[in-house]
Design a protein around this motif. Sequence first.
Motif, PDB file in Angstrom:
ATOM      1  N   ILE A  34      46.405  12.847  66.472  1.00 21.80           N
ATOM      2  CA  ILE A  34      46.894  14.220  66.295  1.00 21.80           C
ATOM      3  C   ILE A  34      46.183  14.868  65.119  1.00 21.80           C
ATOM      4  CG2 ILE A  34      48.887  15.677  65.794  1.00 21.80           C
ATOM      5  CD1 ILE A  34      50.636  13.604  67.144  1.00 21.80           C
ATOM      6  N   LEU A  35      45.623  16.042  65.355  1.00 17.74           N
ATOM      7  CA  LEU A  35      45.101  16.882  64.284  1.00 17.74           C
ATOM      8  C   LEU A  35      46.091  18.025  64.079  1.00 17.74           C
ATOM      9  CD1 LEU A  35      41.249  17.237  64.942  1.00 17.74           C
ATOM     10  CD2 LEU A  35      42.386  15.999  63.084  1.00 17.74           C
ATOM     11  N   ARG A  36      46.516  18.226  62.853  1.00 19.13           N
ATOM     12  CA  ARG A  36      47.541  19.230  62.546  1.00 19.13           C
ATOM     13  C   ARG A  36      46.878  20.440  61.889  1.00 19.13           C
ATOM     14  NH1 ARG A  36      50.589  15.325  58.704  1.00 19.13           N
ATOM     15  NH2 ARG A  36      48.377  15.035  58.241  1.00 19.13           N
ATOM     16  N   THR A 232      34.923  36.329  53.457  1.00 19.17           N
ATOM     17  CA  THR A 232      34.694  35.196  54.337  1.00 19.17           C
ATOM     18  C   THR A 232      36.021  34.498  54.599  1.00 19.17           C
ATOM     19  OG1 THR A 232      32.441  34.844  53.549  1.00 19.17           O
ATOM     20  CG2 THR A 232      33.518  32.987  54.624  1.00 19.17           C
ATOM     21  N   VAL A 233      36.341  34.291  55.868  1.00 19.06           N
ATOM     22  CA  VAL A 233      37.520  33.519  56.264  1.00 19.06           C
ATOM     23  C   VAL A 233      37.111  32.061  56.383  1.00 19.06           C
ATOM     24  CG1 VAL A 233      39.278  33.189  58.033  1.00 19.06           C
ATOM     25  CG2 VAL A 233      38.487  35.504  57.472  1.00 19.06           C
ATOM     26  N   SER A 234      37.897  31.163  55.789  1.00 24.09           N
ATOM     27  CA  SER A 234      37.508  29.749  55.726  1.00 24.09           C
ATOM     28  C   SER A 234      38.645  28.839  56.172  1.00 24.09           C
ATOM     29  CB  SER A 234      37.107  29.368  54.295  1.00 24.09           C
ATOM     30  OG  SER A 234      36.018  30.132  53.841  1.00 24.09           O
ATOM     31  N   LEU A 235      38.259  27.652  56.638  1.00 19.13           N
ATOM     32  CA  LEU A 235      39.212  26.573  56.862  1.00 19.13           C
ATOM     33  C   LEU A 235      39.386  25.816  55.550  1.00 19.13           C
ATOM     34  CD1 LEU A 235      37.905  25.191  60.280  1.00 19.13           C
ATOM     35  CD2 LEU A 235      39.736  26.862  59.899  1.00 19.13           C
ATOM     36  N   VAL A 236      40.603  25.385  55.284  1.00 18.15           N
ATOM     37  CA  VAL A 236      40.911  24.588  54.095  1.00 18.15           C
ATOM     38  C   VAL A 236      41.175  23.158  54.545  1.00 18.15           C
ATOM     39  CG1 VAL A 236      42.429  24.325  52.108  1.00 18.15           C
ATOM     40  CG2 VAL A 236      41.945  26.609  53.007  1.00 18.15           C
ATOM     41  N   VAL A 237      40.402  22.220  54.033  1.00 18.82           N
ATOM     42  CA  VAL A 237      40.510  20.822  54.472  1.00 18.82           C
ATOM     43  C   VAL A 237      40.464  19.898  53.251  1.00 18.82           C
ATOM     44  CG1 VAL A 237      39.459  21.271  56.724  1.00 18.82           C
ATOM     45  CG2 VAL A 237      38.007  20.637  54.793  1.00 18.82           C
ATOM     46  N   PRO A 238      40.955  18.659  53.414  1.00 20.22           N
ATOM     47  CA  PRO A 238      40.845  17.696  52.312  1.00 20.22           C
ATOM     48  C   PRO A 238      39.384  17.317  52.060  1.00 20.22           C
ATOM     49  CG  PRO A 238      42.446  16.977  53.975  1.00 20.22           C
ATOM     50  CD  PRO A 238      41.681  18.099  54.569  1.00 20.22           C
ATOM     51  N   GLN A 239      39.061  17.019  50.821  1.00 24.23           N
ATOM     52  CA  GLN A 239      37.717  16.532  50.508  1.00 24.23           C
ATOM     53  C   GLN A 239      37.482  15.164  51.133  1.00 24.23           C
ATOM     54  OE1 GLN A 239      37.566  16.688  46.228  1.00 24.23           O
ATOM     55  NE2 GLN A 239      37.010  18.853  46.180  1.00 24.23           N
ATOM     56  N   ASN A 240      38.512  14.326  51.130  1.00 22.13           N
ATOM     57  CA  ASN A 240      38.430  13.014  51.775  1.00 22.13           C
ATOM     58  C   ASN A 240      39.097  13.115  53.139  1.00 22.13           C
ATOM     59  OD1 ASN A 240      37.237  11.820  49.465  1.00 22.13           O
ATOM     60  ND2 ASN A 240      39.264  11.621  48.526  1.00 22.13           N
ATOM     61  N   ARG A 241      38.303  13.065  54.195  1.00 22.99           N
ATOM     62  CA  ARG A 241      38.850  13.268  55.536  1.00 22.99           C
ATOM     63  C   ARG A 241      38.273  12.243  56.496  1.00 22.99           C
ATOM     64  NH1 ARG A 241      36.035  17.786  53.701  1.00 22.99           N
ATOM     65  NH2 ARG A 241      34.008  18.152  54.673  1.00 22.99           N
ATOM     66  N   GLY A 242      39.054  11.995  57.557  1.00 21.26           N
ATOM     67  CA  GLY A 242      38.691  10.980  58.525  1.00 21.26           C
ATOM     68  C   GLY A 242      37.679  11.467  59.545  1.00 21.26           C
ATOM     69  N   GLU A 246      36.318  15.326  60.809  1.00 21.17           N
ATOM     70  CA  GLU A 246      34.889  15.653  60.687  1.00 21.17           C
ATOM     71  C   GLU A 246      34.327  16.079  62.042  1.00 21.17           C
ATOM     72  OE1 GLU A 246      32.976  16.063  58.303  1.00 21.17           O
ATOM     73  OE2 GLU A 246      33.590  14.886  56.564  1.00 21.17           O
ATOM     74  N   GLU A 247      34.745  15.389  63.100  1.00 15.58           N
ATOM     75  CA  GLU A 247      34.259  15.723  64.439  1.00 15.58           C
ATOM     76  C   GLU A 247      34.712  17.126  64.850  1.00 15.58           C
ATOM     77  OE1 GLU A 247      34.080  13.160  68.440  1.00 15.58           O
ATOM     78  OE2 GLU A 247      36.114  13.829  67.939  1.00 15.58           O
ATOM     79  N   PHE A 248      35.956  17.465  64.538  1.00 10.80           N
ATOM     80  CA  PHE A 248      36.451  18.801  64.879  1.00 10.80           C
ATOM     81  C   PHE A 248      35.685  19.873  64.111  1.00 10.80           C
ATOM     82  CE2 PHE A 248      39.264  22.431  64.084  1.00 10.80           C
ATOM     83  CZ  PHE A 248      39.570  22.801  65.391  1.00 10.80           C
ATOM     84  N   LEU A 249      35.413  19.631  62.842  1.00  7.80           N
ATOM     85  CA  LEU A 249      34.670  20.603  62.043  1.00  7.80           C
ATOM     86  C   LEU A 249      33.249  20.772  62.577  1.00  7.80           C
ATOM     87  CD1 LEU A 249      35.835  19.622  58.429  1.00  7.80           C
ATOM     88  CD2 LEU A 249      36.648  21.519  59.853  1.00  7.80           C
ATOM     89  N   ARG A 250      32.628  19.685  63.006  1.00  2.00           N
ATOM     90  CA  ARG A 250      31.287  19.792  63.611  1.00  2.00           C
ATOM     91  C   ARG A 250      31.347  20.612  64.903  1.00  2.00           C
ATOM     92  NH1 ARG A 250      30.857  14.317  62.013  1.00  2.00           N
ATOM     93  NH2 ARG A 250      31.326  13.621  64.146  1.00  2.00           N
TER      94      ARG A 250
END
Length: 269
Positions: A34-36, A232-242, A246-250
């Motif tokens: 699950i990605l939240r 600029t509209v941005s996504l906010v994500v953890p610096q340390n991520r699984g 990473e795949e979703f961001l790509r």
Amino acid sequence: MGREFRILHTLAVLLVLLAACRSGTPAPTPTPEILRLQATSDYLPLLTLLANAYSARTPAVQVDLQSRGESAGINAVRLGQADIGLTAWPPDPLPDGLTLVPLLDDALAVIVHPDNTIDGLTMAELQDIFSGREVNWLAFDGPGRAIQVVVREDGSGDRLAFDTLAMAGRRVTPAAVVMFSAGQVGAYVARQPGAVGYVPARLVPAGTVIVPLEGMVPDDTLAEGRYPLTRTVSLVVPQNRGPRLEEFLRFVQGEEGQKIIATWLARGQ
């Protein structure tokens, strides 16, 4: 007869067991990852399109998408309650452990009622209006009508962006009407001939018109960054991520994701 029945029953059980061995035990259904995601109401339609497209190509991942206020979404990521938030104007400083991934370039459009005859404003004039220094449209060669300022709520990305980019340290008038979504701002301005507000440029509603600022409107100058209320509209994500995040961001930054974003922007949704 009883002995024959027991033999037949035993043979039947053995045949069932043999069939089960040949077919194999059914594999358990894997629990989806699950990605939240949490997004503001203005950008929820876009994130829904991206999430649906990603889920279609990655069935093992389920995307849980919720509509939350910008500050609440960022805090949820900070606390580990969400994997992705969204910001149209990030807090300064960004909470420790978080980073920004640019999503799209956007702008705020200043809107008025179609009956308003002004042909544009300078940034200084815009500050005079929203600070309450000028209270009638006659001061700008407009109709003889009182000005009603409409703003977003404290803490929203639109409000933070406008206060930073437009007001140059001046405070918004306490007489301003406060709304909690771009849709509410647009609907109010469309009903009130003296009203003036701001909304994301792609959400300018019917029944309102854009006021040029320094002779520019967002569509003409957004790509060059010259329009005064560009952001600029941005996504906010953890610096340390699984790896899944990473795949979703790509995916979002890749060809398919960028095509979805471009189509959404072109439709003005």
